[in-house]
Design an enzyme around this catalytic site. Structure first.
Site, mmCIF file in Angstrom:
data_model
loop_
_atom_site.group_PDB
_atom_site.id
_atom_site.type_symbol
_atom_site.label_atom_id
_atom_site.label_comp_id
_atom_site.label_asym_id
_atom_site.label_seq_id
_atom_site.Cartn_x
_atom_site.Cartn_y
_atom_site.Cartn_z
ATOM 1 N N ASP A 196 0.810 -1.422 0.116
ATOM 2 C CA ASP A 196 -0.101 -0.011 -0.077
ATOM 3 C C ASP A 196 0.920 1.271 -0.022
ATOM 4 O O ASP A 196 0.272 2.145 0.361
ATOM 5 C CB ASP A 196 -0.974 0.233 1.307
ATOM 6 C CG ASP A 196 -2.031 0.916 0.912
ATOM 7 O OD1 ASP A 196 -2.802 0.606 -0.268
ATOM 8 O OD2 ASP A 196 -2.725 1.377 1.780
HETATM 9 N N1 LIG Z 1 3.154 11.809 11.403
HETATM 10 C C1 LIG Z 1 2.612 12.619 10.514
HETATM 11 N N2 LIG Z 1 2.631 13.881 10.421
HETATM 12 C C2 LIG Z 1 1.916 14.903 9.410
HETATM 13 N N3 LIG Z 1 0.946 14.260 8.499
HETATM 14 C C3 LIG Z 1 0.594 12.808 8.660
HETATM 15 C C4 LIG Z 1 1.642 11.957 9.561
HETATM 16 N N4 LIG Z 1 1.173 10.629 9.361
HETATM 17 C C5 LIG Z 1 0.370 10.734 8.253
HETATM 18 N N5 LIG Z 1 0.110 11.928 8.003
HETATM 19 C C6 LIG Z 1 -0.771 12.437 6.902
HETATM 20 O O1 LIG Z 1 -2.135 11.756 7.176
HETATM 21 C C7 LIG Z 1 -2.410 10.926 5.959
HETATM 22 C C8 LIG Z 1 -3.262 9.657 6.431
HETATM 23 O O2 LIG Z 1 -2.227 8.927 7.209
HETATM 24 P P1 LIG Z 1 -1.885 7.561 7.060
HETATM 25 O O3 LIG Z 1 -1.476 7.390 5.424
HETATM 26 O O4 LIG Z 1 -1.617 6.862 8.057
HETATM 27 O O5 LIG Z 1 -3.451 7.187 6.906
HETATM 28 P P2 LIG Z 1 -4.426 5.673 6.215
HETATM 29 O O6 LIG Z 1 -5.980 6.263 6.220
HETATM 30 O O7 LIG Z 1 -3.917 4.602 6.720
HETATM 31 O O8 LIG Z 1 -4.091 5.985 4.831
HETATM 32 P P3 LIG Z 1 -4.388 5.082 3.416
HETATM 33 O O9 LIG Z 1 -5.693 5.668 3.014
HETATM 34 O O10 LIG Z 1 -3.334 5.111 2.882
HETATM 35 O O11 LIG Z 1 -4.707 3.752 4.107
HETATM 36 C C9 LIG Z 1 -1.237 10.739 5.219
HETATM 37 O O12 LIG Z 1 -1.533 10.517 3.865
HETATM 38 C C10 LIG Z 1 -0.379 12.051 5.403
HETATM 39 O O13 LIG Z 1 -1.053 13.077 4.677
#
Ligand SMILES: Nc1ncnc2c1ncn2[C@@H]1O[C@H](COP(=O)(O)OP(=O)(O)OP(=O)(O)O)[C@@H](O)[C@H]1O
Ligand SMILES: [Mg+2]
Length: 407
Positions: free
Chosen positions: A295
């Site tokens: 992913d």
């Molecule tokens: N530590 C961080 N600091 C700032 N922004 C972050 C951080 N971690 C994640 N993000 C932002 O938040 C968004 C969502 O986080 P993440 O990718 O972990 O979630 P997700 O819902 O699992 O994503 P996906 O849809 O890829 O499964 C990321 O695309 C990024 O833009």
């Protein structure tokens, strides 16, 4: 009268999004911003080949330009926030208006006079009036699909979600009903990544009881909570600008698995951030092959503008051994020729380096060092991590089948 949303970067006006009627809108840059040679960077997608600012943008219907569309959540999180705001999920102008006070990076979008979108203005008839009556609306946005909130460190050990979900410097990812143990998986993978030398923000594995202010309408939850310190927020509340690679390439979120490759990401990182960024990119690419992460799409890589102007590779996030849930040996994107981690060989990295103009020797050396570091960490430091059998088996399999891991 047209609705006009002001777009700011920090405290600086950079442009406006104007509703044209018939659900169309258009983004225009502010003259002062466009003419400033020292201007802070909004997005590399607005940078022309000669380094200037691309000023002309077509109007769009229902959706916004990809840069703005990517500031909004997808899937379940989007439906949840839109419902609470009384806005229809598909009408991005209104959704961005509702959520624009606390967006990823340092972008701020809102009406210049502080007006909120009229309830139901986005066409969610069933929600008319609801948001304003009950004050249930959240005023923050995060990308991605999984339910998550921005949160602040609580006085004790836990985290607090504010009434409007805004102002936090941590991201709290709630347990998934679909994939049991995903928080533990992510915590383990991010811990391994840090041990391998990858740039990983502070992380925590918490229980639901550690989260204050958790909304009650998120459904039944079961399992751990993964929390990560935000790199686009300082404890002082200051915002650091960032953009993900869907924004860099001017692509909509639904194209995050297509229309670009690890080779194209690497090319941008090398050009914009030099050796430090490239080495870190190669470490993360190899690491994600070894943990079986299918992913690592365009939105799971970001650039961070620490000085407001120049890009650096943002710290790592969203590392999960996804093959423990979805048996799929494919990576999210092609490296150069293949999407299969089982094709990630030295030869594939040579092809990537040649096509993207990368220093081949540095790429190969970094890849070999990462494999060696990973094997060492996997043997000695995985004890104590909340790794289940499925995730462990995935890594063991990857160590056998990824050609690069055999060096
Ligand atoms: N530590 C961080 N600091 C700032 N922004 C972050 C951080 N971690 C994640 N993000 C932002 O938040 C968004 C969502 O986080 P993440 O990718 O972990 O979630 P997700 O819902 O699992 O994503 P996906 O849809 O890829 O499964 C990321 O695309 C990024 O833009
Ligand atoms: Mg993600």
């Amino acid at each position: 009268m047209f609705d006009v949303l002001e777009v700011r970067l920090g405290d600086r006006t950079v442009g406006a999004i104007t509703a044209l009627g018939g659900d169309r809108s258009i983004f225009t840059f502010d003259d002062g911003y466009a003419e400033d040679s020292q201007r802070p960077t909004l997005s590399l997608s607005f940078k022309s080949q000669t380094g200037g600012l691309i000023r002309e943008h077509n109007s769009t219907q229902t959706r916004l330009l990809p840069f703005f569309s990517n500031l909004l959540p997808e899937g379940r999180l989007r439906a949840y926030l839109a419902e609470r705001a009384g806005v229809k999920t598909s009408r991005e102008f209104f959704l961005l208006w509702a959520l624009g006070a606390d967006l990823p990076g340092s972008v701020w979008v809102g009406s210049a006079d502080g007006e909120k979108p009229p309830p139901g203005a986005g066409g969610a008839e069933e929600a008319v009036g609801q948001a304003s009556k009950t004050s249930r609306a959240f005023r923050f946005s995060l990308a991605g699909v999984q339910l998550k909130f921005s949160a602040l460190a609580a006085p004790k050990k836990g985290l607090t979600i504010s009434v409007h979900g805004d102002g936090g410097d941590w991201i709290v990812k709630l347990p998934s009903a679909q994939y049991a143990g995903v928080s533990e998986n992510e915590f383990s993978m991010m811990s391994l990544a840090r041990a391998v030398g990858i740039d990983v923000p502070e992380i925590k594995l918490l229980s639901l009881d550690d989260i204050e202010g958790l909304p009650t309408d998120v459904g039944r939850l079961d399992g751990g909570v993964f929390a990560i310190k935000r790199f686009d927020r300082l404890e002082t509340g200051e915002r650091i600008h960032m953009e993900d690679f869907a924004q860099v390439f001017g692509l909509y979120p639904e194209d995050k698995y297509e229309k670009a490759s690890y080779r194209s990401i690497a090319g941008v990182i090398w050009r914009e951030t030099g050796e430090a960024g490239l080495v870190e990119f190669v470490r993360r690419l190899v690491f994600n092959a070894l943990i079986g992460n299918a992913d690592m799409h365009l939105k799971n890589w970001s650039l961070l503008y620490r000085d407001g102007v120049n890009a650096t590779l943002a710290p790592a996030y969203d590392f999960v051994a996804t093959q423990a849930y979805i048996p799929d040996d494919k990576a999210a994107l092609k490296v150069v020729r293949s999407k299969r981690w089982a094709d990630l060989s030295r030869d594939e990295l040579v092809a990537m380096s040649r096509k993207a103009g990368l220093p081949e020797e540095l790429v190969l050396r970094t890849a070999a060092e990462t494999v060696a570091a990973f094997r060492e960490v996997w043997s000695n430091q995985r004890i104590g991590l909340p790794l289940d059998q499925a995730a462990t088996d995935v890594v063991e399999t990857q160590l056998k089948i990824v050609p690069l891991a055999q060096i």
